[in-house]
Design a protein around this motif. Structure first.
Motif, PDB file in Angstrom:
ATOM      1  N   THR A   1      83.224  14.340  41.920  1.00  0.00           N
ATOM      2  CA  THR A   1      84.537  14.524  41.302  1.00  0.00           C
ATOM      3  C   THR A   1      84.675  13.631  40.073  1.00  0.00           C
ATOM      4  O   THR A   1      83.848  12.748  39.826  1.00  0.00           O
ATOM      5  CB  THR A   1      85.657  14.176  42.290  1.00  0.00           C
ATOM      6  OG1 THR A   1      85.600  12.765  42.577  1.00  0.00           O
ATOM      7  CG2 THR A   1      85.516  14.963  43.581  1.00  0.00           C
TER       8      THR A   1
ATOM      9  N   LEU B   1      86.843  11.268  39.648  1.00  0.00           N
ATOM     10  CA  LEU B   1      86.995   9.883  40.105  1.00  0.00           C
ATOM     11  C   LEU B   1      85.656   9.293  40.529  1.00  0.00           C
ATOM     12  O   LEU B   1      85.335   8.142  40.196  1.00  0.00           O
ATOM     13  CB  LEU B   1      87.989   9.827  41.262  1.00  0.00           C
ATOM     14  CG  LEU B   1      88.279   8.437  41.844  1.00  0.00           C
ATOM     15  CD1 LEU B   1      88.859   7.516  40.777  1.00  0.00           C
ATOM     16  CD2 LEU B   1      89.235   8.553  43.036  1.00  0.00           C
ATOM     17  N   GLU B   2      84.864  10.057  41.229  1.00  0.00           N
ATOM     18  CA  GLU B   2      83.552   9.573  41.665  1.00  0.00           C
ATOM     19  C   GLU B   2      82.631   9.328  40.483  1.00  0.00           C
ATOM     20  O   GLU B   2      81.837   8.376  40.492  1.00  0.00           O
ATOM     21  CB  GLU B   2      82.923  10.575  42.633  1.00  0.00           C
ATOM     22  CG  GLU B   2      83.625  10.636  43.975  1.00  0.00           C
ATOM     23  CD  GLU B   2      83.193  11.818  44.834  1.00  0.00           C
ATOM     24  OE1 GLU B   2      83.357  11.756  46.065  1.00  0.00           O
ATOM     25  OE2 GLU B   2      82.701  12.824  44.257  1.00  0.00           O
TER      26      GLU B   2
ATOM     27  N   CYS C   1      88.334   0.899  42.360  1.00  0.00           N
ATOM     28  CA  CYS C   1      88.913   2.223  42.612  1.00  0.00           C
ATOM     29  C   CYS C   1      90.281   2.350  41.945  1.00  0.00           C
ATOM     30  O   CYS C   1      90.608   3.384  41.348  1.00  0.00           O
ATOM     31  CB  CYS C   1      89.033   2.466  44.112  1.00  0.00           C
ATOM     32  SG  CYS C   1      87.455   2.638  44.985  1.00  0.00           S
TER      33      CYS C   1
ATOM     34  N   GLN D   1      91.290   4.940  38.797  1.00  0.00           N
ATOM     35  CA  GLN D   1      92.472   5.807  38.794  1.00  0.00           C
ATOM     36  C   GLN D   1      93.314   5.567  37.550  1.00  0.00           C
ATOM     37  O   GLN D   1      93.747   6.512  36.875  1.00  0.00           O
ATOM     38  CB  GLN D   1      93.314   5.520  40.054  1.00  0.00           C
ATOM     39  CG  GLN D   1      92.697   5.998  41.351  1.00  0.00           C
ATOM     40  CD  GLN D   1      93.143   7.399  41.726  1.00  0.00           C
ATOM     41  OE1 GLN D   1      93.733   8.123  40.922  1.00  0.00           O
ATOM     42  NE2 GLN D   1      92.840   7.793  42.954  1.00  0.00           N
TER      43      GLN D   1
ATOM     44  N   GLU E   1      91.857  13.926  39.266  1.00  0.00           N
ATOM     45  CA  GLU E   1      90.909  12.947  39.807  1.00  0.00           C
ATOM     46  C   GLU E   1      89.876  13.549  40.747  1.00  0.00           C
ATOM     47  O   GLU E   1      88.721  13.114  40.777  1.00  0.00           O
ATOM     48  CB  GLU E   1      91.662  11.831  40.550  1.00  0.00           C
ATOM     49  CG  GLU E   1      92.581  10.999  39.667  1.00  0.00           C
ATOM     50  CD  GLU E   1      93.999  11.541  39.635  1.00  0.00           C
ATOM     51  OE1 GLU E   1      94.169  12.763  39.860  1.00  0.00           O
ATOM     52  OE2 GLU E   1      94.945  10.759  39.387  1.00  0.00           O
ATOM     53  N   HIS E   2      90.278  14.564  41.502  1.00  0.00           N
ATOM     54  CA  HIS E   2      89.392  15.093  42.538  1.00  0.00           C
ATOM     55  C   HIS E   2      88.760  16.435  42.148  1.00  0.00           C
ATOM     56  O   HIS E   2      88.198  17.128  43.002  1.00  0.00           O
ATOM     57  CB  HIS E   2      90.155  15.207  43.851  1.00  0.00           C
ATOM     58  CG  HIS E   2      90.732  13.892  44.306  1.00  0.00           C
ATOM     59  ND1 HIS E   2      89.946  12.817  44.696  1.00  0.00           N
ATOM     60  CD2 HIS E   2      92.019  13.460  44.384  1.00  0.00           C
ATOM     61  CE1 HIS E   2      90.715  11.794  45.004  1.00  0.00           C
ATOM     62  NE2 HIS E   2      91.974  12.138  44.816  1.00  0.00           N
ATOM     63  N   LYS E   3      88.839  16.760  40.874  1.00  0.00           N
ATOM     64  CA  LYS E   3      88.170  17.961  40.376  1.00  0.00           C
ATOM     65  C   LYS E   3      86.751  17.628  39.948  1.00  0.00           C
ATOM     66  O   LYS E   3      86.487  16.543  39.435  1.00  0.00           O
ATOM     67  CB  LYS E   3      88.933  18.540  39.188  1.00  0.00           C
ATOM     68  CG  LYS E   3      90.303  19.097  39.533  1.00  0.00           C
ATOM     69  CD  LYS E   3      90.970  19.688  38.304  1.00  0.00           C
ATOM     70  CE  LYS E   3      92.344  20.246  38.645  1.00  0.00           C
ATOM     71  NZ  LYS E   3      93.015  20.816  37.445  1.00  0.00           N
ATOM     72  N   LYS E   4      85.852  18.572  40.161  1.00  0.00           N
ATOM     73  CA  LYS E   4      84.477  18.398  39.709  1.00  0.00           C
ATOM     74  C   LYS E   4      84.372  18.843  38.247  1.00  0.00           C
ATOM     75  O   LYS E   4      85.231  19.581  37.748  1.00  0.00           O
ATOM     76  CB  LYS E   4      83.523  19.175  40.609  1.00  0.00           C
ATOM     77  CG  LYS E   4      83.478  18.613  42.019  1.00  0.00           C
ATOM     78  CD  LYS E   4      82.476  19.333  42.899  1.00  0.00           C
ATOM     79  CE  LYS E   4      82.413  18.684  44.278  1.00  0.00           C
ATOM     80  NZ  LYS E   4      81.451  19.384  45.178  1.00  0.00           N
TER      81      LYS E   4
END
Length: 255
Positions: A118, A120-121, A139, A143, A155-158
């Motif tokens: 993602t 964020l990752e 972390c 953000q 944040e959690h989209k690839k």
């Protein structure tokens, strides 16, 4: 600390060590063959902590070659590159890798995000590589950086679910995560609309003033945009593998 020799003597400021210094740096390809070619010809420059600089020049002028050397991705054929006063000549590959990971952040022309992770990752990847697992503070910073580059809610989209400009903003946040001493950016706003580009530019400028005075960072941006370059503190102009004499003047004075 500055020593006073007598009660009536004014203190003389000690010269500060440049954050980045290049001393007569040269780069050649195909060394030892009939096709040996020197592409960088005796580059010398200094960048102090807190400076926000542009590197400009036509395609093929040597900008990318110079950036690769400064970023310790390649080795110079001759000369020396010093980071915070530390010579990088003679460092082993492992030592260069550690120094690069600890002190230099990169924003490439292409984002190089990992598609399986993602946004964020991806931003947290430098911390994962350096420490095995990001800390809660890292972390939180990741953000915050995504929010500051306009990606709140993404944040959690690839990467496949993001536009090209959004992917580049993720790459910028990733480069800033560990607050590196030196940020190298290759056309960081090239894929962004004018409004987002202005926001990202402001973020990068803020980065160079983010830490305390003794730990301030510096930023070197490769750009073809004369308006962006003119807003930097200084502008280095490359031509045919050389720095032009007027390049070491404040950008505001260039015409």
């Amino acid at each position: 600390m500055i020593a006073l020799h007598t009660m009536n003597t004014m203190p003389t400021p000690l010269p500060s060590t440049p954050l980045l210094e290049l001393r007569d740096v040269r780069k050649s390809h195909q060394i030892g063959t009939a096709l040996e070619t020197e592409v960088l010809h005796g580059i010398s420059l200094r960048i102090q902590a807190g400076e926000f600089c542009a590197l400009t020049g036509a395609s093929g002028s040597g900008k990318s070659s110079l950036l690769n050397l400064i970023g310790l991705l390649e080795s110079a054929t001759a000369g020396d590159i010093l980071l915070d006063g530390q010579s990088t000549t003679g460092l082993t590959s492992a030592q260069r890798t550690r120094l690069r990971g600890r002190s230099i952040g990169f924003v490439f022309q292409f984002h190089h995000l990992l598609p399986a992770f993602t946004a964020l990752e991806n931003v947290l990847m430098p911390a994962s590589i350096a420490h095995g697992r990001p800390s809660p503070a890292q972390c939180q910073r990741a953000q915050a950086l995504l929010h500051r580059v306009g990606l709140r809610g993404h944040e959690h989209k690839k990467p496949a679910a993001l536009s090209g400009g959004q992917q580049q903003r993720v790459a910028i946040a990733r480069a800033l995560l560990l607050s590196p001493r030196l940020l190298l950016a290759d056309e960081p706003t090239g894929n962004l609309d004018s409004h987002t580009a202005a926001e990202v530019f402001a973020l990068l400028r803020e980065f160079s003033h983010e830490k305390e005075q003794t730990q301030r960072s510096a930023c070197l941006i490769v750009t073809h945009d004369p308006h962006l370059a003119a807003r930097c503190d200084r502008q280095f102009v490359m031509q045919d593998g050389r720095l032009q004499p007027e390049s070491d003047t404040p950008a505001a004075s260039l015409r």
